[in-house]
Each structure stands twice: as structure tokens, then as C-alpha cells.
Design a protein around this motif. Structure first.
Motif, mmCIF file in Angstrom:
data_model
loop_
_atom_site.group_PDB
_atom_site.id
_atom_site.type_symbol
_atom_site.label_atom_id
_atom_site.label_comp_id
_atom_site.label_asym_id
_atom_site.label_seq_id
_atom_site.Cartn_x
_atom_site.Cartn_y
_atom_site.Cartn_z
ATOM 1 N N ASN A 25 0.823 -1.205 0.000
ATOM 2 C CA ASN A 25 0.000 0.000 0.000
ATOM 3 C C ASN A 25 0.861 1.261 0.000
ATOM 4 O O ASN A 25 0.513 2.269 -0.625
ATOM 5 C CB ASN A 25 -0.934 0.005 1.205
ATOM 6 N N ARG A 26 1.964 1.204 0.691
ATOM 7 C CA ARG A 26 2.872 2.353 0.707
ATOM 8 C C ARG A 26 3.447 2.602 -0.696
ATOM 9 O O ARG A 26 3.586 3.750 -1.127
ATOM 10 C CB ARG A 26 3.992 2.100 1.710
ATOM 11 N N ILE A 27 3.764 1.530 -1.392
ATOM 12 C CA ILE A 27 4.267 1.661 -2.756
ATOM 13 C C ILE A 27 3.203 2.247 -3.676
ATOM 14 O O ILE A 27 3.448 3.179 -4.454
ATOM 15 C CB ILE A 27 4.734 0.292 -3.286
ATOM 16 N N LEU A 28 1.976 1.718 -3.583
ATOM 17 C CA LEU A 28 0.915 2.143 -4.487
ATOM 18 C C LEU A 28 0.432 3.556 -4.191
ATOM 19 O O LEU A 28 -0.159 4.207 -5.063
ATOM 20 C CB LEU A 28 -0.255 1.158 -4.411
ATOM 21 N N ALA A 29 0.666 4.043 -2.978
ATOM 22 C CA ALA A 29 0.290 5.413 -2.638
ATOM 23 C C ALA A 29 1.268 6.428 -3.222
ATOM 24 O O ALA A 29 0.968 7.624 -3.272
ATOM 25 C CB ALA A 29 0.221 5.573 -1.119
ATOM 26 N N ASP A 30 2.431 5.958 -3.655
ATOM 27 C CA ASP A 30 3.449 6.836 -4.225
ATOM 28 C C ASP A 30 3.112 7.085 -5.700
ATOM 29 O O ASP A 30 3.002 6.135 -6.483
ATOM 30 C CB ASP A 30 4.823 6.174 -4.102
ATOM 31 N N PRO A 31 2.942 8.339 -6.108
ATOM 32 C CA PRO A 31 2.568 8.621 -7.505
ATOM 33 C C PRO A 31 3.538 8.034 -8.524
ATOM 34 O O PRO A 31 3.140 7.750 -9.663
ATOM 35 C CB PRO A 31 2.580 10.158 -7.558
ATOM 36 N N ARG A 32 4.785 7.810 -8.140
ATOM 37 C CA ARG A 32 5.752 7.251 -9.086
ATOM 38 C C ARG A 32 5.404 5.829 -9.493
ATOM 39 O O ARG A 32 5.848 5.345 -10.551
ATOM 40 C CB ARG A 32 7.156 7.271 -8.459
ATOM 41 N N PHE A 33 4.614 5.145 -8.672
ATOM 42 C CA PHE A 33 4.326 3.733 -8.942
ATOM 43 C C PHE A 33 2.833 3.474 -9.128
ATOM 44 O O PHE A 33 2.371 2.352 -8.991
ATOM 45 C CB PHE A 33 4.869 2.883 -7.791
ATOM 46 N N ALA A 34 2.103 4.545 -9.459
ATOM 47 C CA ALA A 34 0.660 4.395 -9.645
ATOM 48 C C ALA A 34 0.326 3.506 -10.839
ATOM 49 O O ALA A 34 -0.738 2.884 -10.882
ATOM 50 C CB ALA A 34 0.011 5.762 -9.804
ATOM 51 N N ASP A 35 1.229 3.443 -11.813
ATOM 52 C CA ASP A 35 0.971 2.627 -13.007
ATOM 53 C C ASP A 35 1.492 1.206 -12.815
ATOM 54 O O ASP A 35 2.220 0.663 -13.634
ATOM 55 C CB ASP A 35 1.602 3.272 -14.242
ATOM 56 N N SER A 36 1.096 0.607 -11.698
ATOM 57 C CA SER A 36 1.524 -0.757 -11.373
ATOM 58 C C SER A 36 0.334 -1.702 -11.425
ATOM 59 O O SER A 36 -0.729 -1.397 -10.878
ATOM 60 C CB SER A 36 2.147 -0.814 -9.966
ATOM 61 N N ALA A 37 0.517 -2.818 -12.071
ATOM 62 C CA ALA A 37 -0.449 -3.906 -11.968
ATOM 63 C C ALA A 37 -0.078 -4.751 -10.766
ATOM 64 O O ALA A 37 1.105 -4.905 -10.443
ATOM 65 C CB ALA A 37 -0.445 -4.748 -13.233
ATOM 66 N N VAL A 38 -1.074 -5.294 -10.083
ATOM 67 C CA VAL A 38 -0.831 -6.021 -8.842
ATOM 68 C C VAL A 38 -1.495 -7.388 -8.904
ATOM 69 O O VAL A 38 -2.663 -7.499 -9.277
ATOM 70 C CB VAL A 38 -1.379 -5.242 -7.625
ATOM 71 N N ILE A 39 -0.747 -8.403 -8.566
ATOM 72 C CA ILE A 39 -1.275 -9.757 -8.428
ATOM 73 C C ILE A 39 -1.133 -10.155 -6.967
ATOM 74 O O ILE A 39 -0.032 -10.110 -6.416
ATOM 75 C CB ILE A 39 -0.532 -10.749 -9.338
ATOM 76 N N ILE A 40 -2.243 -10.522 -6.355
ATOM 77 C CA ILE A 40 -2.257 -10.859 -4.930
ATOM 78 C C ILE A 40 -2.574 -12.338 -4.783
ATOM 79 O O ILE A 40 -3.541 -12.838 -5.351
ATOM 80 C CB ILE A 40 -3.311 -10.029 -4.178
ATOM 81 N N ASN A 41 -1.755 -13.015 -4.021
ATOM 82 C CA ASN A 41 -1.966 -14.433 -3.761
ATOM 83 C C ASN A 41 -2.364 -14.600 -2.303
ATOM 84 O O ASN A 41 -1.675 -14.106 -1.413
ATOM 85 C CB ASN A 41 -0.690 -15.208 -4.065
ATOM 86 N N GLU A 42 -3.486 -15.272 -2.050
ATOM 87 C CA GLU A 42 -3.950 -15.466 -0.677
ATOM 88 C C GLU A 42 -4.043 -16.952 -0.371
ATOM 89 O O GLU A 42 -4.475 -17.748 -1.200
ATOM 90 C CB GLU A 42 -5.308 -14.787 -0.477
ATOM 91 N N PHE A 43 -3.643 -17.306 0.840
ATOM 92 C CA PHE A 43 -3.614 -18.714 1.240
ATOM 93 C C PHE A 43 -5.005 -19.227 1.589
ATOM 94 O O PHE A 43 -5.325 -20.382 1.391
ATOM 95 C CB PHE A 43 -2.676 -18.879 2.435
#
Length: 357
Positions: A25-43
Motif C-alpha cells: 500500500n505504501r508503494i501504491l500510494a506513491d505517484p511514481r508507482f501508480a501505473d503498477s499492476a498487482v497480483i495478490i496471492n492469498e492462502f
């Protein structure tokens, strides 16, 4: 062969409760990394982390429930192929990098092996497209300064997560000192950059530098683990590495070492006092073989049904609840995922049912 313009992929790993979602979340809140696709794996079978990640403009994809280290050739490659297909058709938000958050139990060896072209077999067009279009850039591992000693001593995958890392982020520095760990982590993986998340000069850009993952620069065991994955997969099966004590190199056991998940859900709000008592039992009432490693959920109470709270347990420590202003998605169920060994499903479900009254 990977294309020169292959999209960099960053693997975010770390043991249960290490703070991966907070760091993401800290990364995605940074405007420099707003253009990121995210894949989340949950157990667990019920998604929780997905609702706790900032969606913003970036594309968020959930892999199938389970663990990427057990299903890397299906779930991860499938998710990456879906991202590429949507991009090729002009659908969804544009992205210039992909961040994959693994479960806390993920063994990085099969995940990394599945992302380095030529290490594991490619099955069909999908895998060839993924190998050409995506490039593993860096592995980032979160390490919990407050609770890290236990996982590092008792769970071999924690050691492997750190050994595979290009960057190690020391989390919860506001609760525990980083200095006692710096020398030990540097000895474990001399090539990794060490970052204390709580320090003022912590720079997220240092974690997301572009590049190409180099196993040769890591501790010598890393190359051996990757070779074992390639050999085992080539022989027709997925290599199993224990999630309990350090496994025998010649006779690896079940990947998760008996660790399972239990998902508890309720369509409506819970009784606040009843659920508080339930959490207290989880934190203090473990007996015999039962060992709760992690609990995480989103719950609402009957006195505030529109303002849910995020609840956490790391081992036997109950963390402060995080109040939310609103439900993060259309899913308004109160839900809790438990991860541990010898979880007694029937008694836990009966005890949870009391919280609904």
C-alpha cells in the motif's frame, strides 16, 4: 526469449504477518508507482488482502486461493497471461510494472524458477507469451523486526525468502530495534540491500529499480534450490519443500508441512463483545498440537455496521484493530482467515458462531 521491452515484475514476499500488504500500500500510494499492476496471492479460501490493497487506477488481479509455490505454473502464469491479453486488447489501465504479493508461506524457489525463462518447462502458448512479455526484475522480502526470530528459527521458507531477496525491508521498526538484526541479515544474504521501513530516509524507489534477477549473486544455496525445482518439474512433478523444519535435500516433504487455513464468514455484523472474546481465545487458548500462526480479517459490529475494522493476530499476539471509514468493496461479509497447524475446525466454527448473536 524475452523481448527487450518485457515488463519488469517485482516479487514481494515475506513470512506471515511481516507487513507485505502495508508495504504494498505504501508503494501504491506513491505517484511514481501508480501505473503498477498487482497480483495478490492469498492462502485462505476467502479473500482478505485483496480488499486491503489500494485499487486506485492500477489493475488488481487475485490468483486462485492457495499458494503460488504450489501452483506457480497455473495461477501465476495464468494471471500474467490475462494481464497481457487485456493490455493487447486495450482494456484496463495501462501498467509499466507488475508487483506480485505472495502468501507468507510461499517458498520462493518454484515461484522464481517459474519466472526465469528456461528454468521450468513452458506448456503451450500461454507460458511462451508470459516468458517473452514479463521479466523478473527484483525480489523484495519483508522481515518483521518484532516477531521475526520465531519464523526464522522455525520456518525454513522464511530463511529462503530472505536468501532469494535483492532487497530486504525491515518492518515494524517503531516497535523493535533494527540494529541487532542488521549484521545477521547481512551475513545471511550479503548481496541484499537492507532498508528500515520506519526510517525517514527509506526510499521506495530503491526497491523498484529495474533490472534482471540474478540468482548467481545470491547465497550459493539459491542456485541449488532452483536446479532442484527444474529437475523435479522435468521429472513430471512439483518439488515439495517442507514448510516446517529445514527439509532433507534428498527427501523434501509436503510444501506446507501440515499448515492449513480455515475461513470463517458471516453475512452480517458481529457482536463486539463476543468477537473480542473469540479473539482472546485464539490468542491465548492454543492447546496441544494446535498452533495458530496468523489470523487476519475484516469485520463489522452490530453497533457500527458501516464502519468495519481490520483485525490481526501474529502468532499469539493480538495487534491493534484498524478502523475503516467504509467497506473497501461490495463484499460486506465479516470474515476471518486463520492459518496454522492442527486447527480444530468444528470447535472454532462453533465458537465463532457465538459472535453472531
Amino acid at each position: 526469449m524475452q523481448r527487450a521491452d518485457a515488463t519488469p515484475l517485482f516479487l514481494l514476499t515475506g513470512f506471515l504477518g511481516a507487513g507485505k500488504t502495508t508495504l504494498l500500500n505504501r508503494i501504491l500510494a506513491d505517484p511514481r508507482f501508480a501505473d503498477s499492476a498487482v497480483i495478490i496471492n492469498e492462502f485462505g479460501a476467502v479473500p482478505v488482502d485483496h480488499d486491503l490493497v489500494r485499487h486506485g487506477a492500477q489493475r488488481v488481479t487475485i490468483t486462485a486461493s492457495g499458494c503460488l509455490c504450489c501452483t506457480v505454473q497455473g495461477d501465476l502464469r495464468g494471471a500474467l497471461f490475462a494481464l497481457q491479453e487485456e493490455r493487447a486488447k486495450g482494456r484496463g489501465a495501462a501498467f509499466s510494472r507488475v508487483i506480485v504479493e505472495t502468501t507468507g508461506l510461499a517458498d520462493p524457489a518454484p515461484v522464481v524458477a517459474g519466472l526465469i525463462p528456461g528454468t521450468l518447462p513452458a506448456f503451450g502458448l500461454r507460458d511462451h507469451v508470459v516468458a517473452r512479455r514479463f521479466r523478473l526484475a527484483r525480489v523484495i522480502a519483508a522481515f518483521d523486526l518484532e516477531h521475526g526470530a520465531g519464523p526464522l528459527e522455525n520456518h525454513f521458507e522464511c530463511w529462503k525468502q530472505l536468501a532469494f531477496a535483492d532487497e530486504i525491508v525491515l518492518t515494524k521498526g517503531d516497535r523493535a530495534a533494527a540494529d541487532p538484526w542488521l549484521a545477521e541479515l547481512a551475513a545471511l544474504n550479503p548481496a541484499a540491500g537492507l532498508h528500515v521501513a520506519a526510517e525517514a530516509d527509506f526510499d521506495l524507489a530503491a526497491l523498484l529499480r529495474d533490472g534482471a534477477y540474478q540468482a548467481a549473486s545470491k547465497p550459493e544455496d539459491v542456485a541449488g534450490w532452483l536446479a532442484l525445482e527444474a529437475r523435479a518439474t522435468g521429472e513430471g512433478g512439483a518439488l515439495s519443500a517442507s514448510h516446517a523444519a529445514p527439509p532433507s535435500p534428498s527427501l523434501p516433504g509436503d510444501r506446507h508441512g501440515g499448515i492449513v487455513s480455515l475461513s470463517l464468514t458471516h453475512d452480517g455484523p458481529l457482536d463486539r463483545n463476543g468477537f473480542s472474546a473469540f479473539l482472546h481465545v485464539l490468542a491465548t487458548g492454543q492447546r496441544g498440537e494446535m498452533a495458530l500462526l496468523r489470523a487476519k480479517g475484516i469485520v463489522a459490529y452490530s453497533d457500527a455496521p458501516d464502519r468495519p475494522e481490520v483485525v490481526h493476530l501474529v502468532g499469539q499476539k493480538l495487534c491493534p484493530a484498524l478502523p475503516l471509514d467504509r467497506w473497501p468493496s461490495a463484499d460486506r461479509r465479516s470474515r476471518l482467515v486463520l492459518i496454522g497447524r492442527a486447527l480444530r475446525e468444528e470447535p472454532l466454527r462453533k465458537l465463532f458462531a457465538v459472535t453472531r448473536r
